[in-house]
Scaffold this motif. Structure first.
Motif, PDB file in Angstrom:
ATOM      1  N   TYR A  34      27.867  76.169  61.593  1.00 26.45           N
ATOM      2  CA  TYR A  34      27.538  75.408  60.381  1.00 26.45           C
ATOM      3  C   TYR A  34      27.010  76.323  59.275  1.00 26.45           C
ATOM      4  O   TYR A  34      27.403  76.222  58.116  1.00 26.45           O
ATOM      5  N   TYR A  39      26.921  78.512  54.287  1.00 25.01           N
ATOM      6  CA  TYR A  39      25.856  79.327  53.679  1.00 25.01           C
ATOM      7  C   TYR A  39      26.160  80.813  53.659  1.00 25.01           C
ATOM      8  O   TYR A  39      25.254  81.641  53.653  1.00 25.01           O
ATOM      9  N   GLY A  76      15.676  66.183  57.925  1.00 23.09           N
ATOM     10  CA  GLY A  76      16.992  66.634  58.391  1.00 23.09           C
ATOM     11  C   GLY A  76      17.274  68.049  57.929  1.00 23.09           C
ATOM     12  O   GLY A  76      18.321  68.331  57.349  1.00 23.09           O
ATOM     13  N   TYR A  82      16.906  77.122  52.770  1.00 22.89           N
ATOM     14  CA  TYR A  82      16.986  77.257  51.311  1.00 22.89           C
ATOM     15  C   TYR A  82      16.297  76.118  50.564  1.00 22.89           C
ATOM     16  O   TYR A  82      15.743  76.301  49.484  1.00 22.89           O
ATOM     17  N   ASP A  98      14.164  68.006  62.164  1.00 24.21           N
ATOM     18  CA  ASP A  98      15.576  67.736  62.459  1.00 24.21           C
ATOM     19  C   ASP A  98      15.700  66.953  63.748  1.00 24.21           C
ATOM     20  O   ASP A  98      14.821  67.000  64.622  1.00 24.21           O
ATOM     21  N   ASN A 103      18.720  72.952  66.210  1.00 20.16           N
ATOM     22  CA  ASN A 103      18.385  73.284  64.819  1.00 20.16           C
ATOM     23  C   ASN A 103      16.910  73.622  64.679  1.00 20.16           C
ATOM     24  O   ASN A 103      16.535  74.555  63.960  1.00 20.16           O
ATOM     25  N   ASP A 149      14.234  61.102  63.117  1.00 18.60           N
ATOM     26  CA  ASP A 149      15.397  60.226  63.255  1.00 18.60           C
ATOM     27  C   ASP A 149      15.365  59.241  62.095  1.00 18.60           C
ATOM     28  O   ASP A 149      14.539  58.327  62.073  1.00 18.60           O
ATOM     29  N   VAL A 150      16.260  59.427  61.134  1.00 12.73           N
ATOM     30  CA  VAL A 150      16.233  58.608  59.921  1.00 12.73           C
ATOM     31  C   VAL A 150      16.634  57.158  60.189  1.00 12.73           C
ATOM     32  O   VAL A 150      16.515  56.321  59.305  1.00 12.73           O
ATOM     33  N   SER A 172      18.491  67.211  52.216  1.00 10.70           N
ATOM     34  CA  SER A 172      19.767  67.709  51.720  1.00 10.70           C
ATOM     35  C   SER A 172      20.876  67.483  52.734  1.00 10.70           C
ATOM     36  O   SER A 172      20.770  67.913  53.877  1.00 10.70           O
TER      37      SER A 172
HETATM   38  N1  SAM Z   1      19.693  69.982  55.498  1.00 11.86           N
HETATM   39  C1  SAM Z   1      20.700  70.914  55.998  1.00 11.86           C
HETATM   40  C2  SAM Z   1      21.562  71.400  54.859  1.00 11.86           C
HETATM   41  O1  SAM Z   1      21.199  71.199  53.691  1.00 11.86           O
HETATM   42  O2  SAM Z   1      22.596  72.043  55.113  1.00 11.86           O
HETATM   43  C3  SAM Z   1      21.496  70.291  57.154  1.00 11.86           C
HETATM   44  C4  SAM Z   1      22.353  69.088  56.821  1.00 11.86           C
HETATM   45  S1  SAM Z   1      23.475  68.676  58.156  1.00 11.86           S
HETATM   46  C5  SAM Z   1      24.887  68.166  57.236  1.00 11.86           C
HETATM   47  C6  SAM Z   1      22.857  67.111  58.743  1.00 11.86           C
HETATM   48  C7  SAM Z   1      21.645  67.268  59.626  1.00 11.86           C
HETATM   49  O3  SAM Z   1      21.173  65.969  60.016  1.00 11.86           O
HETATM   50  C8  SAM Z   1      21.912  68.036  60.918  1.00 11.86           C
HETATM   51  O4  SAM Z   1      21.008  69.109  60.996  1.00 11.86           O
HETATM   52  C9  SAM Z   1      21.649  67.023  62.020  1.00 11.86           C
HETATM   53  O5  SAM Z   1      21.101  67.584  63.199  1.00 11.86           O
HETATM   54  C10 SAM Z   1      20.676  66.069  61.344  1.00 11.86           C
HETATM   55  N2  SAM Z   1      20.662  64.721  61.963  1.00 11.86           N
HETATM   56  C11 SAM Z   1      21.572  64.169  62.808  1.00 11.86           C
HETATM   57  N3  SAM Z   1      21.193  62.910  63.142  1.00 11.86           N
HETATM   58  C12 SAM Z   1      20.024  62.668  62.487  1.00 11.86           C
HETATM   59  C13 SAM Z   1      19.117  61.568  62.433  1.00 11.86           C
HETATM   60  N4  SAM Z   1      19.362  60.423  63.111  1.00 11.86           N
HETATM   61  N5  SAM Z   1      18.003  61.675  61.682  1.00 11.86           N
HETATM   62  C14 SAM Z   1      17.758  62.821  60.968  1.00 11.86           C
HETATM   63  N6  SAM Z   1      18.566  63.899  60.974  1.00 11.86           N
HETATM   64  C15 SAM Z   1      19.679  63.824  61.723  1.00 11.86           C
END
Ligand code: SAM
Length: 272
Positions: A34, A39, A76, A82, A98, A103, A149-150, A172
């Motif tokens: 990822y 990045y 998350g 960054y 996260d 992560n 966990d959102v 983000s």
């Molecule tokens: N914030 C980083 C960025 O800007 O690149 C990572 C974004 S990545 C697209 C989405 C992130 O959401 C992952 O790290 C994933 O582990 C996390 N995630 C997955 N399920 C989630 C949940 N239920 N609640 C919060 N975060 C979660």
């Protein structure tokens, strides 16, 4: 890659199933892949005028010059740093969070041993040119790297954050990429708002028009394709006053085949 659908009329069990499928998608998430997809150059090209990462860093820099307080929560975080490089100057305590342990380990490894899967030096250098010394400050203010966990009504454990909430939230590319539809995105936005004090600020960065991104080689994670007006409507419905909305339209050289994103939004909003 599989298609997930959930209509407003579906039952509770159906909702649980879709949430479980979303969770299952993330079990194969590879922080190293990822980070490399998103990045490193061309997306993180600090010489290139149109590169997406410097755009995000500049938005964050400008937004954080106006805000300060005790606690900043990043919802998350993924394996990335960054998004708190500017904020760490303005808050006494930063909480990274996260859903995935891989992560959180990646973040801890940089915080404790200076080890990470990509070199963040160019990022620090870029933000330092905007603001001054950085890495030491970031290490000293991150108090915790915690599970989140959102989809829970209060997404962090109260042991890490007092129920009165944080002064500022940054998030983000999280909500749209962990929700199976717009309704679920809106619920997740409501849920993270419970972490924020009334009058506090939300800095929300996210993808526009994206239906998937790659979380590992061959792992296509579904995303809710948002448009600008939906973002504004969702923020309003969750009780925010929108203060600023900037849009980055992806030029052809940023379309590198790891997602189908067409734009990125940066929103600064105040919880009313
Ligand atoms: N914030 C980083 C960025 O800007 O690149 C990572 C974004 S990545 C697209 C989405 C992130 O959401 C992952 O790290 C994933 O582990 C996390 N995630 C997955 N399920 C989630 C949940 N239920 N609640 C919060 N975060 C979660």
């Amino acid at each position: 890659f599989y298609f997930l659908s959930y209509s407003q009329n579906s039952g509770y069990l159906e909702k649980l199933k879709t949430m479980a499928s979303m969770e299952a998608c993330y079990q194969g998430f590879d922080p190293v892949a990822y980070l490399h997809y998103n990045y490193t150059p061309p997306r993180a090209d600090f010489e290139g005028r149109s590169s997406i990462v410097p755009w995000k860093l500049s938005c964050l820099h400008k937004a954080f010059t106006e805000g300060e307080g005790d606690i900043l929560v990043d919802v998350g975080s993924g394996p990335t740093l960054y998004q708190v490089m500017s904020g760490c100057e303005r808050f006494d305590r930063v909480i990274l969070s996260d859903f995935l342990e891989v992560n959180r380990r990646e973040l801890q490894s940089w915080l404790q041993e200076g080890k990470s899967s990509i070199d963040w030096t160019a990022y620090f250098k870029y933000v330092c040119e905007l603001e001054g010394q950085k890495a030491t400050r970031l290490r000293s203010v991150v108090s915790d790297v915690v599970p989140v966990d959102v989809h829970q009504s209060f997404p962090l454990s109260p042991e890490f954050l007092h129920p009165s909430g944080a002064d500022c939230l940054v998030s983000s590319f999280c909500l749209e990429s962990v929700s199976h539809d717009l309704l679920s995105f809106n619920h997740a936005l409501d849920n993270i708002s419970s972490l924020l004090k009334k009058g506090g600020y939300l800095l929300l960065i996210g993808a526009l028009g994206e239906s998937f991104y790659m979380g590992a080689p061959g792992l296509y994670i579904p995303v809710v394709p948002l448009d600008e007006s939906q973002v504004c409507a969702s923020l309003k419905a969750s009780g925010y006053e929108l203060l600023q909305l900037c849009i980055y339209h992806l030029p052809p050289d940023m379309k590198v085949g790891v997602d189908d994103v067409t734009g990125v939004f940066f929103a600064k909003a105040k919880k009313t």
